[in-house]
Design an enzyme around this catalytic site. Structure first.
Site, PDB file in Angstrom:
ATOM      1  N   LYS A 287      19.991 -47.801 -66.951  1.00 38.04           N
ATOM      2  CA  LYS A 287      19.208 -46.581 -66.777  1.00 38.04           C
ATOM      3  C   LYS A 287      18.111 -46.545 -67.841  1.00 38.04           C
ATOM      4  CE  LYS A 287      19.911 -41.712 -65.660  1.00 38.04           C
ATOM      5  NZ  LYS A 287      20.888 -40.601 -65.525  1.00 38.04           N
ATOM      6  N   GLU A 374      32.865 -30.731 -57.430  1.00 39.14           N
ATOM      7  CA  GLU A 374      32.859 -29.278 -57.572  1.00 39.14           C
ATOM      8  C   GLU A 374      34.077 -28.616 -56.925  1.00 39.14           C
ATOM      9  OE1 GLU A 374      28.692 -30.730 -58.054  1.00 39.14           O
ATOM     10  OE2 GLU A 374      30.266 -31.087 -56.568  1.00 39.14           O
ATOM     11  N   ARG A 402      29.199 -26.273 -52.531  1.00 44.55           N
ATOM     12  CA  ARG A 402      30.074 -27.314 -52.003  1.00 44.55           C
ATOM     13  C   ARG A 402      31.553 -27.002 -52.251  1.00 44.55           C
ATOM     14  NH1 ARG A 402      27.278 -32.960 -53.559  1.00 44.55           N
ATOM     15  NH2 ARG A 402      27.832 -32.380 -55.673  1.00 44.55           N
TER      16      ARG A 402
END
Length: 631
Positions: A287, A374, A402
């Site tokens: 990254k 979640e 969600r």
């Protein structure tokens, strides 16, 4: 490309992936170098998701080089890594408009380009969506064969929806190719056993060479495919002395390979793209690749804001500004946890984004980052609350959508004392429709037994958190992104649940507001008095549920026009609640609802979006004038 042709000689000639595919493979590393330079220079002044896109440059180039996009489908997960994709697909010259009102979206959007095959913004949906496309291609018997590729990160693949997609893909006859972009990072560092598994998963080059040759020799005929796959699985298990999790699902696995070795990626993609059945290609990437500050601190450089390209120095926050809402939450939670040993903090892959990291630093044993899960976070909190702990669950408003079933089934039915702290509530700005937290008031209000509140300032956020601490039942507190309008005090006084507050007297009209928009209501009311002589009362309802019955009764008896004001959808929120109360209690109100209209709102600065939706200060003032003129 304006005057950038000399600066980016290769990139300036690529107006579509078709142009990219005309280049010899040996020229592609130059394209990658220019693409990284373009990203660095562009995103230093037009902030966005930096490190993820830098890490996916070679993968992006390889995908568009090998596959015939847009006929072939590339489905990005989340979309943080898709800036290079946008630049290569005809949006290079518009890239400076990124994340501005009327400009390019910060995420893939089918409304923006035919190359953006599916909406991205929330994690873990790419495998399911791509599998649907792969099944459609097979049922339609598309000629030439339409390839479908799902790109997913190592954080996103840990999400429940991704597992469901993998399970279904394994049992389907579709020809889905899944690219696992594994950089060992999400926004914050990844957590969970799957991340540890991926970090240690290795496959030797001799094994892959043997497997490629064997599969090519047998040409993967439909008759022999299953037997060869089982042989490969057994061979890998023998070599590694463990079962590969993907091949245990009968998803053929390749890798891991260096995700920045462009010739190898292209070769492997060409080798495996025409194989039948579900496959997964595992690429290890870095990254922030190609920009040293981002490689050293990828979490900070996920979305770094403006920076100097040469030095890597980021623009410092203005110390004169009041703290961010999330920091008020984080510091208050640490304070509360210091007084009550049963207090725990839970977040879903967003410790720094919600300031739950402050709790983690002080009380690591009582802080839990569950990853991009979640639904699990909410049920996990329910289990904790059932046995005497006091969980504070910090999740972005749009992401908590969600977990809706979990809120109902695993918390509300039993009336468990879980505190939901909804960060990024309302119109959040540059990230657009996928991230606006505009539905929470409506989707929470309908749940029996839940308390829903929104603070107008930082001191009230503190007080609501202390109020929720001692409350026996689910309690939701929503607050926006950005800086609070003031600095918090040190009060710990709890608030009376279901009671609002009159902020300004007035009988020509009344504004009922919820949350930080109270400041805009007061400003508009002051302007109405100064310029038009209209005397407007302003009430902060504080609680959407339960509503303050006394305030509503007094407003109904006054008979003046009523304006409800909320940073959320007008369908089902505060305005709807007031109208329902009036109908249930035999009142007829002259009521105008201000809030987010019944459509998805684009990206832009919050103040621009408030104006677009008609509830900035000027919009509120104009509404006051209109409703009082109609009296």
């Amino acid at each position: 490309m304006n005057d950038n042709g000399s600066r980016y000689p290769m990139l300036s000639r690529i107006d579509s992936p078709a142009d990219l595919r005309k280049l010899p493979v040996g020229e592609l590393p130059k394209v990658c170098g220019e693409l990284r330079s373009f990203l660095i220079n562009s995103l230093s002044t037009r902030p966005g998701h930096f490190a993820s896109s830098m890490g996916a440059v070679e993968l992006t180039v390889a995908l568009h080089y090998v596959f015939n996009t847009p006929y072939d489908r590339i489905v990005w997960d989340v979309g943080h890594q898709a800036y290079g994709h946008k630049i290569l697909t005809g949006r290079r010259d518009d890239f400076q408009s990124l994340r501005t009102l009327g400009g390019l979206s910060g995420f893939p959007s089918p409304k923006e380009s035919e190359y953006d095959t599916f909406t991205a913004g929330h994690a873990s949906n790419s495998i399911s969506a791509a599998l649907g496309m792969a099944v459609a291609a097979k049922l339609h018997d598309d000629e030439p064969r339409r390839h479908v590729v799902a790109v997913i990160g190592d954080a996103s693949i840990s999400g429940g929806l991704a597992f469901e997609g993998l399970n279904n893909a394994a049992n389907s006859k579709s020809d889905l190719l899944i690219i696992l972009n594994d950089n060992d990072m999400s926004i914050d560092r990844n957590v969970g056993s799957l991340n540890s598994y991926l970090a240690h998963l290795t496959t030797s080059k001799p094994y892959n060479n043997l497997r490629f040759k064997l599969s090519s020799f047998l040409n993967f005929s439909s008759d022999g495919k299953g037997r060869i796959m089982r042989f490969n699985n057994s061979l890998k298990s023998l070599i590694n002395k463990e079962q590969n999790i993907f091949e245990g699902l009968n998803i053929r696995y390749f890798g891991p390979f260096d995700g920045h070795d462009l010739p190898t990626i292209i070769k492997v993609l060409n080798d495996i793209k025409d194989y039948h059945g579900p496959r997964i290609l595992h690429l290890r990437t870095v990254k922030g690749k190609g920009y040293e500050p981002a490689e050293k601190d990828p979490a900070v450089w996920h979305a770094p804001g403006p920076f100097d390209p040469g030095s890597g120095k980021r623009k410092s926050a203005d110390p004169s500004k009041p703290p961010k809402w999330q920091d008020v939450f984080g510091n208050t939670l640490v304070e509360i946890a210091g007084k009550d040993l049963d207090v725990v903090g839970i977040t879903a892959a967003m410790p720094s984004g919600t300031s739950m990291n402050l709790m983690a630093e002080k009380y690591p044993d009582r802080t839990f980052d569950v990853g991009i899960s979640e639904g699990h976070a909410v049920t996990f909190a329910g289990g904790m609350a059932k046995d005497g702990l006091k969980p504070f669950v910090a999740i972005y408003s749009s992401f908590l959508q969600r977990a809706y079933d979990h809120i109902i089934h695993d918390v509300a039915i039993e009336g468990l004392p879980v505190v939901f702290c909804l960060d990024r509530a309302g119109l959040v700005g540059d990230d657009g429709a996928t991230h606006h937290g505009v539905f929470d008031l409506a989707y929470l209000r309908s749940i029996p037994g839940i308390t829903v509140a929104s603070p107008r300032n930082s001191d009230m956020l503190r007080r609501l958190m202390y109020t929720a601490l001692g409350f026996d039942g689910p309690f939701a507190i929503r607050y926006p992104r950005g800086n609070a309008p003031d600095r918090p005090g040190d009060t710990t006084a709890i608030l009376p649940v279901g009671k609002g507050e009159r902020l300004r007297e007035g009988t020509d009209a009344v504004i009922l507001t919820l949350g930080p928009l109270a400041a805009d209501a007061l400003e508009a009311a002051g302007k109405a008095a100064a310029e038009r002589g209209i005397n407007v009362g302003v009430y902060d309802m504080v609680f959407l549920k339960p509503l303050d019955q006394e305030i509503l009764s007094s407003v109904a008896e006054a008979g003046c026009p009523v304006i409800t004001l909320e940073d959320g959808t007008v369908n089902g929120g505060l305005g709807s609640a007031v109208l329902e109360w009036a109908a249930d209690n035999g009142h007829t109100l002259n009521l105008t609802r201000l809030g987010v209209p019944d459509r998805f709102i684009p990206h832009g600065k919050p103040e621009e979006l408030h104006r677009l939706c008609g509830f900035d200060t000027e919009g509120i003032f104009n509404t006051i004038v209109n409703v009082t003129d109609r009296k």
